[in-house]
Design a protein around this motif. Structure first.
Motif: not given
Length: 66
Positions: A1-3, A5, A20-24, A31, A34, A38
């Motif tokens: 998951m990329f965040i 803005n 930024k890269f958040e999580i995979s 996940c 939010s 998305e």
């Protein structure tokens, strides 16, 4: 998951302000929740998903390419 803005100008052109890269994860249920929009990039291997993410964000190595 990329965040990402991002903002839109008056002609609805999107400008990515930060990324930024958040999580995979292997499942969507792992996940974080939010309240923002998305987007998913889905496709076979080596079709350019990571290259597209890097191009949209203006960064060379945000998403790793093979």
């Amino acid at each position: 998951m990329f965040i990402l803005n991002f903002t839109f100008n008056k002609s609805y052109d999107m400008k990515i302000n930060s990324a930024k890269f958040e999580i995979s994860n292997s499942t969507v249920y792992q996940c974080p929740m939010s309240d923002k929009r998305e987007y998913a990039f889905i496709g076979r291997s080596n079709v350019g998903k990571s290259s597209l993410i890097n191009m949209l964000t203006g960064r060379k190595n945000l998403a790793h390419t093979s």
